[in-house]
Design an enzyme around this catalytic site. Structure first.
Site, mmCIF file in Angstrom:
data_model
loop_
_atom_site.group_PDB
_atom_site.id
_atom_site.type_symbol
_atom_site.label_atom_id
_atom_site.label_comp_id
_atom_site.label_asym_id
_atom_site.label_seq_id
_atom_site.Cartn_x
_atom_site.Cartn_y
_atom_site.Cartn_z
ATOM 1 N N LEU A 70 0.828 -1.214 0.000
ATOM 2 C CA LEU A 70 0.000 0.000 0.000
ATOM 3 C C LEU A 70 0.861 1.261 0.000
ATOM 4 O O LEU A 70 0.536 2.247 -0.668
ATOM 5 C CB LEU A 70 -0.924 -0.017 1.235
ATOM 6 N N ASP A 89 15.102 1.769 9.816
ATOM 7 C CA ASP A 89 14.085 1.021 10.561
ATOM 8 C C ASP A 89 13.381 2.018 11.480
ATOM 9 O O ASP A 89 13.969 2.516 12.443
ATOM 10 C CB ASP A 89 14.779 -0.079 11.375
ATOM 11 N N VAL A 90 12.117 2.305 11.191
ATOM 12 C CA VAL A 90 11.422 3.354 11.941
ATOM 13 C C VAL A 90 10.811 2.860 13.260
ATOM 14 O O VAL A 90 10.081 3.583 13.906
ATOM 15 C CB VAL A 90 10.376 4.105 11.077
ATOM 16 N N SER A 93 -6.896 0.420 10.173
ATOM 17 C CA SER A 93 -7.488 -0.776 9.569
ATOM 18 C C SER A 93 -8.897 -0.873 10.141
ATOM 19 O O SER A 93 -9.205 -0.212 11.150
ATOM 20 C CB SER A 93 -6.653 -1.989 9.996
ATOM 21 N N TYR A 138 -3.218 -8.142 16.177
ATOM 22 C CA TYR A 138 -3.303 -6.994 15.256
ATOM 23 C C TYR A 138 -4.381 -6.011 15.714
ATOM 24 O O TYR A 138 -4.193 -4.797 15.664
ATOM 25 C CB TYR A 138 -3.605 -7.521 13.860
ATOM 26 N N LYS A 144 -3.742 -2.116 16.436
ATOM 27 C CA LYS A 144 -4.376 -1.066 15.624
ATOM 28 C C LYS A 144 -5.356 -0.226 16.457
ATOM 29 O O LYS A 144 -5.554 0.954 16.176
ATOM 30 C CB LYS A 144 -5.070 -1.673 14.399
HETATM 31 N N1 LIG Z 1 -2.796 -5.387 3.404
HETATM 32 C C1 LIG Z 1 -4.039 -5.185 3.859
HETATM 33 O O1 LIG Z 1 -5.004 -5.886 3.490
HETATM 34 C C2 LIG Z 1 -4.267 -4.069 4.853
HETATM 35 C C3 LIG Z 1 -5.584 -3.794 5.270
HETATM 36 C C4 LIG Z 1 -5.803 -2.754 6.160
HETATM 37 C C5 LIG Z 1 -4.731 -2.015 6.624
HETATM 38 N N2 LIG Z 1 -3.467 -2.309 6.217
HETATM 39 C C6 LIG Z 1 -2.362 -1.514 6.738
HETATM 40 O O2 LIG Z 1 -1.712 -0.898 5.645
HETATM 41 C C7 LIG Z 1 -0.327 -0.725 5.932
HETATM 42 C C8 LIG Z 1 0.520 -1.320 4.821
HETATM 43 O O3 LIG Z 1 0.213 -2.698 4.729
HETATM 44 P P1 LIG Z 1 0.854 -3.599 3.564
HETATM 45 O O4 LIG Z 1 0.187 -4.928 3.683
HETATM 46 O O5 LIG Z 1 0.810 -2.863 2.271
HETATM 47 O O6 LIG Z 1 2.346 -3.712 4.096
HETATM 48 P P2 LIG Z 1 3.561 -4.521 3.441
HETATM 49 O O7 LIG Z 1 3.246 -4.991 2.070
HETATM 50 O O8 LIG Z 1 3.973 -5.545 4.454
HETATM 51 O O9 LIG Z 1 4.666 -3.399 3.303
HETATM 52 C C9 LIG Z 1 5.353 -2.980 4.401
HETATM 53 C C10 LIG Z 1 6.310 -1.874 3.971
HETATM 54 O O10 LIG Z 1 6.851 -1.315 5.138
HETATM 55 C C11 LIG Z 1 8.273 -1.444 5.132
HETATM 56 N N3 LIG Z 1 8.636 -1.684 6.524
HETATM 57 C C12 LIG Z 1 8.221 -2.710 7.316
HETATM 58 N N4 LIG Z 1 8.724 -2.559 8.555
HETATM 59 C C13 LIG Z 1 9.476 -1.412 8.536
HETATM 60 C C14 LIG Z 1 10.227 -0.733 9.512
HETATM 61 N N5 LIG Z 1 10.319 -1.193 10.762
HETATM 62 N N6 LIG Z 1 10.865 0.416 9.161
HETATM 63 C C15 LIG Z 1 10.776 0.899 7.894
HETATM 64 N N7 LIG Z 1 10.046 0.297 6.934
HETATM 65 C C16 LIG Z 1 9.413 -0.853 7.255
HETATM 66 C C17 LIG Z 1 8.553 -2.612 4.188
HETATM 67 O O11 LIG Z 1 9.835 -2.564 3.591
HETATM 68 P P3 LIG Z 1 11.106 -3.310 4.276
HETATM 69 O O12 LIG Z 1 10.656 -4.696 4.652
HETATM 70 O O13 LIG Z 1 12.171 -3.278 3.224
HETATM 71 O O14 LIG Z 1 11.447 -2.480 5.463
HETATM 72 C C18 LIG Z 1 7.466 -2.365 3.140
HETATM 73 O O15 LIG Z 1 7.861 -1.322 2.260
HETATM 74 C C19 LIG Z 1 -0.109 -1.364 7.302
HETATM 75 O O16 LIG Z 1 -0.153 -0.390 8.308
HETATM 76 C C20 LIG Z 1 -1.278 -2.322 7.424
HETATM 77 O O17 LIG Z 1 -1.601 -2.590 8.775
HETATM 78 C C21 LIG Z 1 -3.209 -3.315 5.341
#
Ligand SMILES: NC(=O)c1ccc[n+]([C@@H]2O[C@H](COP(=O)([O-])OP(=O)(O)OC[C@H]3O[C@@H](n4cnc5c(N)ncnc54)[C@H](OP(=O)(O)O)[C@@H]3O)[C@@H](O)[C@H]2O)c1
Length: 272
Positions: free
Chosen positions: A17, A61-62, A139, A152, A156
């Site tokens: 996302l 790493d944030v 979420s 989770y 959240k």
């Molecule tokens: N996917 C869904 O269905 C969904 C639904 C509702 C809400 N959300 C929310 O939307 C957001 C994004 O979800 P997603 O599924 O798209 O995530 P994702 O595909 O797992 O992507 C995570 C991103 O964050 C980076 N990251 C992870 N940990 C980090 C850290 N400690 N410091 C810096 N960068 C970090 C990762 O890169 P690196 O690993 O290289 O650091 C990657 O770019 C999340 O907050 C999730 O809870 C997702």
């Protein structure tokens, strides 16, 4: 907004996302900083974006203060200002709460809450100058419980509380803080990323590995969620739920928790 005067930082902007949010702000005329831990993933993400001369990357790493400070400083050193911070880093979970370890809950809170707190605190002085905005990515799990989502929901919900608290405190300083709460988002690896969480637990159905823990709610296109994030920042919206009709379910649950639970189990949970 084609003069590219505004600057957004998207944490977790190197994939999923976050990358779609980065693209959406770039298309809307922003200069963009994307932050992630893996430098090659960041480089690939930057290369995938049009107008990549308006994109900077921050490898950090944030969950660590040092990493959050680096992300904000990257925006200032490259573009001399920060208008919008999107806290998109977050991690989901699968399983039953009776099997949730404190270590796993700590990790979920680090990823979903500490990241937003550390980046926001580091960004406040710069956002205050511009009258800017913080958008946290929540979420449906920020609003209601759901079967099989483990810790989770707790993480959240904590982010939702932190967001409202920050909004109340930062409003007098001219900074808007909003929360965007999407339901399950469509993605290529849907169903595979949580398989290892569910396959060793006979009490958790295989369907729980799917987006939203196998909920019957239809997956959202990430572009729809990213457009909502842009609106949240631009129109200073406090709290957005996607799809919108689910706000009714949330409101019913606040007025009558018993009815809210019944509706949740009936209409959003997989029979799995
Ligand atoms: N996917 C869904 O269905 C969904 C639904 C509702 C809400 N959300 C929310 O939307 C957001 C994004 O979800 P997603 O599924 O798209 O995530 P994702 O595909 O797992 O992507 C995570 C991103 O964050 C980076 N990251 C992870 N940990 C980090 C850290 N400690 N410091 C810096 N960068 C970090 C990762 O890169 P690196 O690993 O290289 O650091 C990657 O770019 C999340 O907050 C999730 O809870 C997702």
């Amino acid at each position: 907004m084609t003069d590219r005067s505004l600057v957004v930082l998207v944490t977790g902007g190197s994939s999923g996302l976050g990358l779609v949010i980065a693209k959406t702000f770039l298309d809307a005329g922003f200069r963009v900083v994307i932050a992630g831990r893996d430098s090659s993933r960041l480089d690939a993400a930057k290369a995938s974006l049009a107008h990549d001369s308006y994109v900077a990357t921050a490898c950090c790493d944030v969950t660590e203060k040092q990493g959050a400070d680096k992300a904000i400083q990257t925006a200032i050193s490259h573009f001399s200002r920060l208008d919008v911070l999107v806290n998109c880093v977050g991690t989901s979970d699968r399983g039953l709460v009776e099997n949730l370890t404190l270590e796993r809950l700590d990790e979920l809170i680090r990823q979903n809450v500490h990241t937003a707190l550390l980046c926001s605190v580091a960004a406040i002085p710069f956002l205050e100058i511009e009258g800017g905005a913080i958008v946290n990515i929540g979420s449906l799990a920020s609003k209601v419980g759901a079967r099989y989502l483990g810790g989770y929901v707790a993480a959240k919900h904590a982010l939702a509380g932190l967001t409202q608290q920050m909004r109340l405190e930062l409003k007098p300083r001219g900074i808007h803080v909003g929360l965007v709460n999407p339901g399950p988002i469509r993605r290529d690896d849907a169903g595979s990323r949580y398989q290892s969480h569910v396959q060793h637990d006979p009490n958790v159905p295989a369907a729980a590995a799917k987006p939203g823990g196998g909920t019957t709610i239809k997956g959202l296109p990430p572009e729809t969620v990213a457009a909502a994030v842009l609106r949240c920042a631009r129109d200073r919206r406090p709290d957005m739920v996607l799809p919108r009709y689910l706000r009714l379910l949330i409101a019913v649950g606040h007025i009558s928790p018993r009815l809210g639970d019944w509706l949740l189990l009936k209409f959003t949970s997989s029979k799995g």
